[in-house]
Design an enzyme around this catalytic site. Structure first.
Site, PDB file in Angstrom:
ATOM      1  N   HIS A 140       0.849  -1.188   0.000  1.00  0.00           N
ATOM      2  CA  HIS A 140       0.000   0.000   0.000  1.00  0.00           C
ATOM      3  C   HIS A 140       0.880   1.232   0.000  1.00  0.00           C
ATOM      4  O   HIS A 140       1.989   1.217   0.542  1.00  0.00           O
ATOM      5  CB  HIS A 140      -0.912   0.007   1.240  1.00  0.00           C
ATOM      6  CG  HIS A 140      -2.025   0.995   1.165  1.00  0.00           C
ATOM      7  ND1 HIS A 140      -1.887   2.305   1.551  1.00  0.00           N
ATOM      8  CD2 HIS A 140      -3.309   0.866   0.734  1.00  0.00           C
ATOM      9  CE1 HIS A 140      -3.026   2.942   1.365  1.00  0.00           C
ATOM     10  NE2 HIS A 140      -3.904   2.102   0.869  1.00  0.00           N
ATOM     11  N   ASP A 194      -8.016  -4.394  -0.658  1.00  0.00           N
ATOM     12  CA  ASP A 194      -8.510  -4.790  -1.976  1.00  0.00           C
ATOM     13  C   ASP A 194      -8.351  -6.288  -2.223  1.00  0.00           C
ATOM     14  O   ASP A 194      -9.030  -6.849  -3.087  1.00  0.00           O
ATOM     15  CB  ASP A 194      -7.759  -4.023  -3.075  1.00  0.00           C
ATOM     16  CG  ASP A 194      -7.903  -2.528  -2.923  1.00  0.00           C
ATOM     17  OD1 ASP A 194      -9.050  -2.061  -2.838  1.00  0.00           O
ATOM     18  OD2 ASP A 194      -6.875  -1.824  -2.877  1.00  0.00           O
TER      19      ASP A 194
END
Length: 428
Positions: A306, A363
């Site tokens: 991320h 995700d």
């Protein structure tokens, strides 16, 4: 502001710049007078080391894997709170007491319907139009239907617009899905919860009653909460930048939707699911792991790592548990989830992933959950936009209320041609 300052040595001499303390997190050097005092700018592509605003809404510590909304840990909110509670918290700064929650929920439920003429607007799109294209258009068009809530100088109008956007986004998203499959639009049912109402508008039909599955409803509630806000990300910064010009709130949120559409932002869960499908079975995982480690191979593992988190994404822990609950409830044995679990195990134990801090993010599992519930992949980003709307409007309201707010105007490091004279076309 603290009483500390930093001294910068410049070609023309030394300059002192104040240091600002937040309630938590890194200190910030106030360089607002840098250009006027030194004639120089800073160079920070992607603004990775630049605070563009002051905000009291969301705090992230990427090193520790911490995400707080108004001080409350995201996992506590996802486990115990309703989405309406989180909406109220983001907008007003505190969790609501029972009566305030009831009043807020009632207000939102009375704004869920769309102007009937917007149905004609939908029919102007091709049947195969991407839901995000439809949402950009419809949300932007709301300003043409609700003139009584576009005066950004009026706090009451700003709040009405905020309520309308939060309330209407599920109807807008569900209608985009219905339009793409040729089914009639479903009007909202205000007796249902925010998430239950959305599920009914998405999967229900007028010909028969729709019964909301409480397990699926809870999963969607968690997904909405986990995506409600995430500090100054690309789409939120877009909303703030658009809002800094004085644009109406519907235009600002439409701008945020457009930014979210990008595969590096809101489209990441769709990309992660497509990757899991491409791998197919756990037997092929070593092949793809080897490709991910090969610097010369363009393949990248989606759903890992991320921009901010350098530790385990705190939202991913809740999402993983939710995936297990949904697949068990629906009695689904999904090879994609088997691939996901094995990839997660490898990422948490393989020195390559550990050294690079490539942990599974939110995700990674959300695409599996949404696919199991029955959402087509092109709806994934639309659901992200639906959930993030409350964060956008909270950030927009905070920006409008900030006395230090100015129109956004980033500077640049110019690398083009220096001044030159025009040459007529006959002499070129």
């Amino acid at each position: 502001m603290s009483d500390k300052s930093v001294k910068m040595e410049m070609p023309g001499g030394a300059h002192d710049f104040p240091v600002i303390d937040g309630t938590v997190g890194p200190q910030v050097i106030d360089i607002r007078k840098l250009y006027s005092e030194t004639g120089m700018f800073t160079f920070d592509p992607g603004y990775t080391s630049t605070a563009s605003c002051q905000s009291a809404i969301t705090y992230i510590d990427g090193e520790q894997g911490i995400l707080l909304h108004r001080g409350y840990p995201i996992d506590q909110l996802a486990q115990h709170s309703t989405f309406m509670e989180v909406c109220y918290l983001l907008l007003h700064g505190e969790l609501p007491a029972a009566q305030k929650l009831h009043d807020f929920t009632y207000t939102i439920s009375r704004h869920t319907m769309l102007h009937e003429q917007l149905a004609t607007f939908y029919r102007g799109f091709r049947r195969d139009a991407h839901p995000m294209a439809i949402m950009c258009g419809v949300v932007g068009a709301l300003s043409a239907f609700y003139h009584d809530s576009t005066d950004i100088t009026d706090p009451e109008q700003r709040m009405i617009a905020s309520h309308r956007l939060i309330a209407k986004m599920p109807t807008i998203a569900a209608s985009a899905h219905k339009y793409s499959i040729g089914q009639p639009f479903m009007y909202p049912d205000n007796s249902l919860s925010y998430t239950g109402n959305f599920l009914r508008m998405t999967f229900g039909v007028p010909a028969e009653p729709y019964e909301v599955n409480p397990i699926i409803e809870r999963a969607m509630r968690r997904i909405f909460i986990l995506h409600a806000d995430h500090e100054q990300n690309a789409s939120t910064s877009t909303v703030r930048l658009a809002g800094s010009s004085g644009a109406n709130p519907f235009a600002c949120i439409a701008a945020g939707i457009a930014c979210l559409w990008g595969p590096a932002h809101g489209g990441a869960n769709e990309a992660a699911l497509n990757m899991l499908r491409e791998i197919g079975t756990t037997k092929r995982i070593p092949e793809y792991i080897a490709r991910a480690k090969d610097k010369d191979d363009p393949f990248r593992l989606m759903g890992f790592g991320h921009r901010v988190y350098k530790n385990f994404d705190p939202r991913a822990k809740v999402m993983k548990a939710t995936a297990d609950e949904v697949l068990k409830e629906l009695n689904i044995t999904d090879p994609v989830l088997d691939v996901a679990k094995e990839l997660e195990h490898i990422a948490l134990n393989d020195p390559y992933f550990i050294d690079k801090k490539l942990y599974p993010n939110v995700d990674f599992y959300s695409g599996v959950i949404l696919n199991a519930i029955g959402f087509p992949t092109e709806m994934f980003t639309a659901l992200f936009a639906l959930a993030r709307t409350v964060g956008w409007v909270a950030q927009w309201n905070e920006m409008i209320s900030d006395p230090e707010q100015k129109i956004g105007r980033p500077r640049q490091l110019y690398t083009g041609a220096t001044q030159r004279d025009y040459v007529p076309v006959s002499k070129r």
